[in-house]
Design a protein around this motif. Structure first.
Motif, short mmCIF file in Angstrom:
data_model
loop_
_atom_site.label_atom_id
_atom_site.label_comp_id
_atom_site.label_asym_id
_atom_site.label_seq_id
_atom_site.Cartn_x
_atom_site.Cartn_y
_atom_site.Cartn_z
N GLY A 188 -1.23 -1.54 -9.99
CA GLY A 188 -0.21 -1.60 -11.02
C GLY A 188 0.21 -3.03 -11.30
N PRO A 217 5.13 -0.44 -13.26
CA PRO A 217 5.16 0.24 -11.96
C PRO A 217 5.43 -0.74 -10.82
N LEU A 220 2.95 2.65 -5.96
CA LEU A 220 2.07 3.77 -6.28
C LEU A 220 1.63 4.45 -5.00
N THR A 232 3.20 6.91 -9.55
CA THR A 232 3.79 5.59 -9.68
C THR A 232 5.30 5.69 -9.83
#
Length: 378
Positions: A188, A217, A220, A232
């Motif tokens: 992310g 995000p 995750l 996420t």
């Protein structure tokens, strides 16, 4: 027994200095020494290590509350932790990354001890030009790291060297995870995307890119039984964002989208195939159901400020760290049984089975005692 005492700031400072002298100082360097008094700092990362319990990062050190070990090796603050699965040639237990741009491979001491105090650390550097912000194990002898230099790097832990480095503009990495048995890397970034990289290739282009985020995000977690699904947790502010999304890699879209946190959702973890938890800057831990597509429970303590990270998830339990330097363990209460049938009866059974995240009483008090001993002065 546990109790509360009152003392002046001067007395507290003297007591903390005496404890640091007796235990060998705080987290300020060294070569991986034993138990140490830790400063009051936010918990930056958490990981469950086989045979050692939970590990947490605060400042430049990695702490094991269960046995009182404090490991140091990074020149700057530790930003990420990842447990290594068994099966490697050595006895390595844990990976870490830090603001010094380096990775560290941690293992028990070379003297044949039980690893309760000193540690062997191998530093891997030279691959990141700026802070390394996330690390993930891809197997017993392989790992990936990401940083604020827009790079995702794969590592051979046996040779202790980087084997591939991928750069993409604006790809400021915030979180990482391995999937496909280590063949793929989920990552992310702050440019509102999650990217899937082929760990076996050094191609600069990702194998897949999932966009559509409004808030980037921060954490995750890969689904425990089907790695087509990636959970996420995202940035948020003043009631906007702070969301949880479940990616379906087969459609490159979102299978689920949940909102509820008032600020950043700083951590997430799967509890089983249909339930997951999130922890946020708003001081709440929340339980969600993908099957029911809704939030099941919100837990908030009056004395908790900000939750900074979450780890674990195996066996229906999660660890969370706080900005005040505390650790908490939560379990999903299954005491009511699963409930059978459908309709109203099934819903009532579901509420009993997952009636909420409760601070697990016995483990929580044990951890409190450990932290009070090891982290006195926090």
């Amino acid at each position: 027994s546990m109790g509360a005492t009152c003392s002046s700031p001067q007395q507290q400072q003297q007591q903390q200095q005496q404890q640091q002298q007796q235990q060998g100082g705080g987290d300020g360097g060294g070569d991986g020494g034993g138990a140490a008094a830790a400063p009051r700092r936010p918990v930056a990362a958490l990981a469950e290590v086989a045979g050692r319990g939970v590990a947490c990062a605060a400042g430049r050190a990695v702490y094991f509350p269960r046995d009182g070990a404090a490991w140091t090796g990074h020149a700057k603050a530790v930003t990420g932790l990842a447990p290594l699965p068994p099966g490697g040639g050595g006895a390595a237990l844990l990976l870490s990354c830090g603001r010094d741009g380096a990775l560290a491979i941690w293992g028990p001491d070379d003297g044949g001890g039980d690893g309760g105090g000193a540690a062997t650390v191998h530093m891997l550097d030279g691959a990141h030009e700026l802070s390394a912000t996330a690390v993930a194990a891809l197997g017993p002898v392989a790992a990936a790291s990401g940083g604020r230099d827009n790079r995702v790097v794969t590592w051979d832990l046996e040779r202790r060297e980087a084997v591939a480095s991928r750069w993409k503009a604006r790809n400021l990495v915030r979180c990482l995870g391995g999937l496909g048995g280590g063949a793929l890397i989920a990552q992310g970034a702050e440019d509102l995307a999650v990217r899937i990289w082929d760990s076996r290739s050094s191609e600069a282009a990702p194998a897949q890119e999932i966009t559509g985020y409004m808030y980037f995000p921060l954490a995750l977690a890969v689904h425990p039984t089907d790695d087509n699904y990636i959970l996420t947790a995202s940035k948020g502010f003043n009631g906007a964002g702070g969301e949880a999304r479940v990616i379906d890699r087969r459609t490159a879209g979102f299978a689920h989208h949940f909102a509820g946190h008032e600020g950043d959702a700083n951590g997430c973890a799967w509890l089983d195939a249909e339930h997951f938890a999130t922890a946020g800057k708003d001081g709440t831990v929340r339980l969600w159901s993908t099957a029911q597509r809704r939030q099941l429970h919100v837990h908030q303590d009056a004395d908790t400020g900000i939750y900074t990270c979450m780890g674990g998830g195996g066996g229906g339990a999660v660890w969370v760290g706080t900005h005040e330097g505390a650790l908490k363990r939560f379990t999903a209460d299954r005491s009511g049984g699963g409930g059978g049938g459908g309709g109203k009866k099934r819903r009532e059974g579901e509420r009993r089975m997952w009636k909420g995240l409760e601070g697990s009483k016995a483990p929580y008090h044990v951890i409190c005692v450990c932290i009070q001993v090891v982290f006195s002065g926090w």
